[in-house]
Enzyme design. Structure first.
Site, short mmCIF file in Angstrom:
data_model
loop_
_atom_site.label_atom_id
_atom_site.label_comp_id
_atom_site.label_asym_id
_atom_site.label_seq_id
_atom_site.Cartn_x
_atom_site.Cartn_y
_atom_site.Cartn_z
CG ASP A 212 -2.15 0.94 0.94
OD1 ASP A 212 -2.06 1.79 0.04
OD2 ASP A 212 -3.17 0.82 1.64
C1 BGC Z 1 -5.00 3.29 -0.05
C2 BGC Z 1 -5.04 2.31 -1.19
C3 BGC Z 1 -4.79 3.03 -2.49
C4 BGC Z 1 -3.47 3.78 -2.40
C5 BGC Z 1 -3.12 4.56 -3.64
C6 BGC Z 1 -3.76 4.15 -0.07
O1 BGC Z 1 -3.87 5.19 0.87
O2 BGC Z 1 -5.09 2.60 1.18
O3 BGC Z 1 -6.27 1.64 -1.23
O4 BGC Z 1 -4.80 2.15 -3.56
O5 BGC Z 1 -3.53 4.70 -1.32
O6 BGC Z 1 -3.93 5.67 -3.77
#
Ligand code: BGC
Length: 737
Positions: free
Chosen positions: A225
């Site tokens: 993530d």
């Molecule tokens: C989120 C993800 C997301 C990523 C990219 C993170 O803060 O938890 O679900 O894909 O950001 O935007």
């Protein structure tokens, strides 16, 4: 132009491989231009593409209902079509991998991201997530299951340690991922920010390697993530291939670790090889022409997302009905949540327009989005209600209450909306409440004030058009709840332990989460898991079970068939749900568990035989001592019906399986030893040979000591048994500790 993975691996320098496993900027992987490897582009998009450098602006793309709605469709074929559409939009925007779907289990209704998740049940989550990924990948664009795993809250999400017993993990929190990985082989799996049982998931080799790749045979890329990596080297060793986004100086850290011997080049090559294979798939994918704009599919998806919870007959609205349309959400739609999944819709329907073109409508906003009470707005809405035949009140949660990054603290609708509803119901006019929210709200306190209640969730850009069609009867609402609506927050099995304290959250309810917990505690609910009405009615007849194969040969199949009849006046959809119960197991098991479902459309009067196939996993539970799913001998009930608390047809099945002794170890109890006849025979033979007597316990003594570890019992003086006897037999029959 393409490249050969093995050739690149052979030719690339350590520095180039190190760069490959570290992202470039926010949304790209790092290629190796010298060897013809291009970067791959990633973008958020569980329910619509978000392509843009920041949260404030992204390129327009279709906003489908968020996962809570898509999940409520219980329709894998629909999810596959949405996946294809997302893939086509991704292609139009130059995106290779879509960062979705999210399939974390809705452990608590308070989780701020529940709108982005599919269900409280792993069978539903896994089946629907697989269909969405399958759809994307069928048009050459990768899907990414997220957030793997135990990311079930937003509070302290970057650090919190989720403490979860292995059985609850395997049966609930990992099971959906397991199903979706097996069925769709996603190009990517995203690991979350949190810790699991003491270790950051990004550095957890058990989860990312042993389970995901070992047990489940996953062959794609694990991506972090955004910002989930703390120690890049530990993460690589654990099985995390790609770090996103780019972190300053990371490539150099990785290259230096190979140089110093802290990281073996083989580990780096393995991660690099997975990234190269993904890049190769992206480069060689045959993609149909990209298209932006799937408003009609978004409308169809919204129709299947909506759950009609209550209807005294006021719906569909009579053709000439004069409607007081009350509620700011009719003018300012609430159709998606906040955070990384927020998309910039291509177009946006408002109920104020879509209903006004179908019925005579007077609009009154009724409440302020700020939550402040305004008596004038309520008075205006009451006046509109008094002049109308029926009230349609658009209520729900304000934007700020549902977002990535924070959880809610209660599950009530705002007080000003509650006051509005009370005043509207006092007019005596029938009130239809339409809810726009991504996570469950308490409805039990005011359901009685309504003539009809539609849970419209966050319906995407065409949600308001679908809603107008449902309200007027042009279309059927065909969603079903994929989560229990409890009476009160206090009733949910996880409530006392959510969101934890001092950096730790205990999943103490174990597998008894969601309906599994409500049913075990025989707790009243507002609306049960699986519930939803339509404009017609159905009858279930005659459950028939056909069993083939066996547990021993691991090919057991049970075909459960019911005859379903549409007994109403309109065509409509029913979700036939099949649950399995195993009352007499050796471990506490939920009262019943969903093991299959299928959505069926029938014309008025039409009957059809509907078959749901159950595999061996429908009967299994995770046995911690055996470290695998097991099926025990016993009687199993198979029940079918329209939701978890209305299962009118049932049948029984007996499974006979040779019993599996619990693997013995140095702390195994006397009862466990006596249950393992081979080990016990060996032990008795030793004792007899040495002392001339057997190791016997009278009935009364057995009751006292059966729960004691045998090895410690052997330490007592006087008996025929010694620790050496126990150890000798353990060496042959025991498992390593
Ligand atoms: C989120 C993800 C997301 C990523 C990219 C993170 O803060 O938890 O679900 O894909 O950001 O935007």
């Amino acid at each position: 132009m393409t490249f050969d993975v093995d050739h690149v691996l052979a030719e690339a320098t350590t520095e180039e491989l190190a760069a490959l496993v570290c992202g470039s900027g926010s949304w790209h992987t790092t290629g190796i231009p010298r060897l013809g490897v291009p970067p791959v582009r990633l973008a958020d998009g569980p329910h619509g593409l978000r392509v843009g450098e920041d949260l404030d602006y992204s390129e327009p793309s279709t906003c489908f209902p968020t996962a809570v709605g898509l999940g409520s469709s219980w329709n894998p074929a629909l999810l596959k079509r949405v996946g294809e559409a997302l893939g086509r939009e991704a292609t139009a925007l130059g995106v290779d991998v879509v960062l979705g779907p999210g399939l974390n289990i809705k452990r608590s209704p308070l989780c701020g991201r529940n709108f982005e998740y599919l269900s409280e049940d792993p069978f539903v989550s896994g089946s629907l997530a697989a269909a969405l990924v399958y759809g994307m990948q069928s048009v050459g664009v990768g899907g990414c299951l997220k957030h793997f795993a135990a990311n079930n809250q937003e509070t302290d999400r970057m650090r919190v340690d989720a403490v979860v017993a292995e059985r609850a993990l395997r049966e609930i929190y990992l099971a959906g991922f397991q199903r979706a990985v097996g069925a769709s082989q996603p190009w990517m799996v995203m690991c979350p920010y949190n810790r699991l049982n003491g270790t950051l998931v990004s550095q957890n080799p058990w989860l990312l390697t042993d389970v995901l790749r070992g047990d489940w045979d996953y062959r794609g890329v694990v991506v972090s993530d955004w910002g989930a990596v703390y120690d890049r080297i530990a993460a690589l060793i654990a099985g995390l291939d790609l770090e996103m986004p780019q972190a300053d100086g990371r490539e150099a850290v990785v290259a230096a670790a190979v140089e110093s011997g802290e990281l073996s080049r083989e580990v780096l090559e393995l991660a690099a090889e997975r990234l190269l294979s993904l890049t190769h798939k992206a480069v060689t994918a045959v993609r149909p022409t990209g298209v932006i704009g799937h408003h009609d599919l978004a409308r169809k998806a919204a129709l299947e997302s909506m759950v009609l919870l209550r209807n005294d007959g006021v719906l569909p609205l009579a053709p000439g009905a004069r409607v007081a349309l009350v509620g700011e959400f009719a003018r300012t739609p609430r159709y998606q949540g906040s955070g990384s999944s927020k998309v910039n819709p291509v177009e946006l329907d408002r109920l104020l327009d879509t209903l006004a073109s179908r019925r005579e409508v007077t609009f009154a906003p009724g409440f302020l989005l700020s939550g402040d009470l305004d008596d004038d707005l309520i008075d205006e809405a009451v006046t509109a209600a008094e002049l109308a035949d029926v009230v349609v009140a658009c209520l729900g949660l304000p934007d700020a209450e549902e977002t990535e990054g924070s959880d809610r603290t209660h599950m009530r609708i705002p007080d000003n909306q509650r006051a509005l509803l009370a005043s509207l119901s006092e007019t005596g006019k029938p009130v239809v409440v339409v809810l726009s929210n991504g996570a469950a709200v308490e409805v039990a306190g005011w359901t009685e004030e309504t003539s009809a209640l539609i849970e419209a969730w966050l319906g995407g850009e065409a949600g308001a058009l679908a809603l107008a069609q449902v309200l007027t009867g042009e279309a059927e609402p065909s969603g079903r709840l994929t989560e229990t609506l409890g009476v009160r927050l206090e009733d949910y099995p996880s409530t006392l332990m959510f969101p934890g304290e001092t950096g730790q959250v205990q999943y103490g309810e174990g597998v008894f989460m969601g309906y599994r917990g409500f049913d075990a505690m025989e707790r009243e609910v507002a609306y049960p898991f699986g519930f939803g009405l339509g404009y017609t009615t159905f009858r279930y007849d005659a459950l028939k079970l056909v069993e083939t194969g066996s547990v021993v040969t691991r090919d057991l199949r049970v075909a459960a068939s019911v005859t379903l009849t549409n007994t109403g006046q309109r065509a409509g959809a029913e979700v036939v749900q099949v649950y399995v119960r195993n009352a007499a197991a050796s471990v506490p098991r939920p009262v019943r568990e969903l093991r299959g479902f299928t959505k069926v459309w029938l014309e008025p009067g039409e009957s059809r035989t509907v078959t749901v196939a159950l595999g061996i996993d429908a009967f299994a539970f995770w046995s911690t001592p055996h470290e695998r799913f097991v099926v025990e001998s016993g009687d199993y009930a198979i029940e079918a019906g329209s939701h978890s608390r209305d299962l009118p047809v049932a049948g029984g099945l007996r499974l006979d399986v040779p019993s599996l002794p619990t693997p013995l170890y140095d702390e195994s109890t006397i009862a466990e030893w006596f249950a393992d006849t081979d080990a016990m025979d060996a032990l008795q033979a030793r004792v007899l040979a040495r002392t001339g007597e057997r190791f016997e316990l009278g009935e009364e003594m057995y009751a006292v000591v059966a729960g004691q570890p045998l090895r410690r019992f052997a330490q007592f003086p006087g008996g025929p048994l010694t620790v050496a006897d126990v150890d000798a037999v353990l060496a042959e029959y025991g498992r390593p500790v």
